[in-house]
Design a protein around this motif. Structure first.
Motif, PDB file in Angstrom:
ATOM      1  N   UNK A   1     -39.796  53.208 -36.416  1.00 28.82           N
ATOM      2  CA  UNK A   1     -38.604  53.195 -35.570  1.00 28.82           C
ATOM      3  C   UNK A   1     -37.454  53.953 -36.235  1.00 28.82           C
ATOM      4  N   UNK A   2     -37.244  53.714 -37.510  1.00 29.49           N
ATOM      5  CA  UNK A   2     -36.182  54.417 -38.235  1.00 29.49           C
ATOM      6  C   UNK A   2     -36.396  55.925 -38.194  1.00 29.49           C
ATOM      7  N   UNK A   3     -37.620  56.360 -38.438  1.00 28.27           N
ATOM      8  CA  UNK A   3     -37.925  57.798 -38.418  1.00 28.27           C
ATOM      9  C   UNK A   3     -37.723  58.387 -37.033  1.00 28.27           C
ATOM     10  N   UNK A   4     -37.978  57.593 -36.002  1.00 30.44           N
ATOM     11  CA  UNK A   4     -37.806  58.113 -34.642  1.00 30.44           C
ATOM     12  C   UNK A   4     -36.349  58.480 -34.369  1.00 30.44           C
ATOM     13  N   UNK A   5     -35.419  57.835 -35.053  1.00 31.87           N
ATOM     14  CA  UNK A   5     -34.008  58.161 -34.905  1.00 31.87           C
ATOM     15  C   UNK A   5     -33.546  59.211 -35.916  1.00 31.87           C
ATOM     16  N   UNK A   6     -34.244  59.305 -37.045  1.00 34.05           N
ATOM     17  CA  UNK A   6     -33.856  60.258 -38.083  1.00 34.05           C
ATOM     18  C   UNK A   6     -34.303  61.683 -37.776  1.00 34.05           C
ATOM     19  N   UNK A   7     -35.436  61.819 -37.100  1.00 35.36           N
ATOM     20  CA  UNK A   7     -36.003  63.147 -36.831  1.00 35.36           C
ATOM     21  C   UNK A   7     -35.481  63.668 -35.493  1.00 35.36           C
ATOM     22  N   UNK A   8     -34.363  64.348 -35.530  1.00 35.96           N
ATOM     23  CA  UNK A   8     -33.740  64.876 -34.323  1.00 35.96           C
ATOM     24  C   UNK A   8     -34.414  66.168 -33.881  1.00 35.96           C
ATOM     25  N   UNK A  66     -48.649  50.498 -45.152  1.00 39.08           N
ATOM     26  CA  UNK A  66     -48.931  49.098 -44.896  1.00 39.08           C
ATOM     27  C   UNK A  66     -48.279  48.637 -43.600  1.00 39.08           C
ATOM     28  N   UNK A  67     -48.845  47.606 -43.012  1.00 38.83           N
ATOM     29  CA  UNK A  67     -48.367  47.174 -41.702  1.00 38.83           C
ATOM     30  C   UNK A  67     -47.123  46.295 -41.750  1.00 38.83           C
ATOM     31  N   UNK A  68     -46.780  45.741 -42.906  1.00 37.96           N
ATOM     32  CA  UNK A  68     -45.624  44.839 -42.961  1.00 37.96           C
ATOM     33  C   UNK A  68     -44.324  45.514 -42.548  1.00 37.96           C
ATOM     34  N   UNK A  69     -44.124  46.743 -42.945  1.00 41.71           N
ATOM     35  CA  UNK A  69     -42.886  47.445 -42.614  1.00 41.71           C
ATOM     36  C   UNK A  69     -43.107  48.678 -41.740  1.00 41.71           C
ATOM     37  N   UNK A 108     -40.042  49.103 -48.787  1.00 40.06           N
ATOM     38  CA  UNK A 108     -39.852  50.246 -47.920  1.00 40.06           C
ATOM     39  C   UNK A 108     -38.528  50.068 -47.196  1.00 40.06           C
ATOM     40  N   UNK A 109     -37.657  51.031 -47.400  1.00 45.62           N
ATOM     41  CA  UNK A 109     -36.333  50.956 -46.798  1.00 45.62           C
ATOM     42  C   UNK A 109     -35.740  52.342 -46.605  1.00 45.62           C
ATOM     43  N   UNK A 110     -34.443  52.436 -46.421  1.00 50.34           N
ATOM     44  CA  UNK A 110     -33.788  53.710 -46.124  1.00 50.34           C
ATOM     45  C   UNK A 110     -34.086  54.836 -47.114  1.00 50.34           C
ATOM     46  N   UNK A 111     -34.183  54.537 -48.395  1.00 51.08           N
ATOM     47  CA  UNK A 111     -34.466  55.600 -49.379  1.00 51.08           C
ATOM     48  C   UNK A 111     -35.858  56.186 -49.152  1.00 51.08           C
ATOM     49  N   UNK A 112     -36.840  55.328 -48.877  1.00 49.83           N
ATOM     50  CA  UNK A 112     -38.206  55.810 -48.636  1.00 49.83           C
ATOM     51  C   UNK A 112     -38.310  56.507 -47.282  1.00 49.83           C
ATOM     52  N   UNK A 113     -37.566  56.020 -46.293  1.00 47.41           N
ATOM     53  CA  UNK A 113     -37.565  56.684 -44.986  1.00 47.41           C
ATOM     54  C   UNK A 113     -37.022  58.099 -45.113  1.00 47.41           C
ATOM     55  N   UNK A 114     -36.006  58.250 -45.947  1.00 51.34           N
ATOM     56  CA  UNK A 114     -35.435  59.584 -46.186  1.00 51.34           C
ATOM     57  C   UNK A 114     -36.476  60.502 -46.825  1.00 51.34           C
ATOM     58  N   UNK A 115     -37.253  59.966 -47.771  1.00 54.87           N
ATOM     59  CA  UNK A 115     -38.307  60.774 -48.412  1.00 54.87           C
ATOM     60  C   UNK A 115     -39.347  61.228 -47.395  1.00 54.87           C
TER      61      UNK A 115
END
Length: 108
Positions: free
Chosen positions: A37-44, A28-31, A1-8
């Motif tokens: 946190x990443x989504x909290x900054x991506x969703x303006x 899953x809880x690992x990521x 799970x990384x930037x590409x999946x966060x974008x999806x």
């Protein structure tokens, strides 16, 4: 799970934004803390609640925390008026941008 999946995930929320009162992301809880946190900054300009949740114990196990986390998270995503990304775990609601995974073996 990384930037590409966060974008999806962000694109799915954006594409369905007008159709729903809130959003629930199950993973899953690992990521989960990093992803939330990443989504909290991506969703303006967010005006709806987005809740991330997961479980320490798999859903199929008798004493899993998955059922409780899932039910509470669904309820919170639909009824809260908190326009931000949150993380629900162990009966607690957290701001996604303030979370980190402290221990993979304990519920605390």
């Amino acid at each position: 799970m990384g930037p590409a999946e966060w974008r999806l995930i962000a694109n799915d929320i954006f594409d369905n934004y007008e159709r729903y009162d809130g959003f629930l992301v199950i993973m899953g809880t690992d990521t989960m803390a990093y992803s939330a946190s990443a989504l909290s900054f991506m969703l303006e300009n967010l005006a709806k609640t987005v809740v991330f949740t997961g479980s320490q114990i798999p859903f199929c196990r008798t004493f899993s925390d998955a059922r409780r986390n899932l039910l509470f998270s669904m309820s919170l995503a639909c009824t809260l008026d908190i326009p931000e990304v949150c993380l629900f775990f162990d009966d607690k609601l957290f701001r996604a941008s303030r979370c980190r995974k402290a221990d993979s073996g304990n519920f605390d």
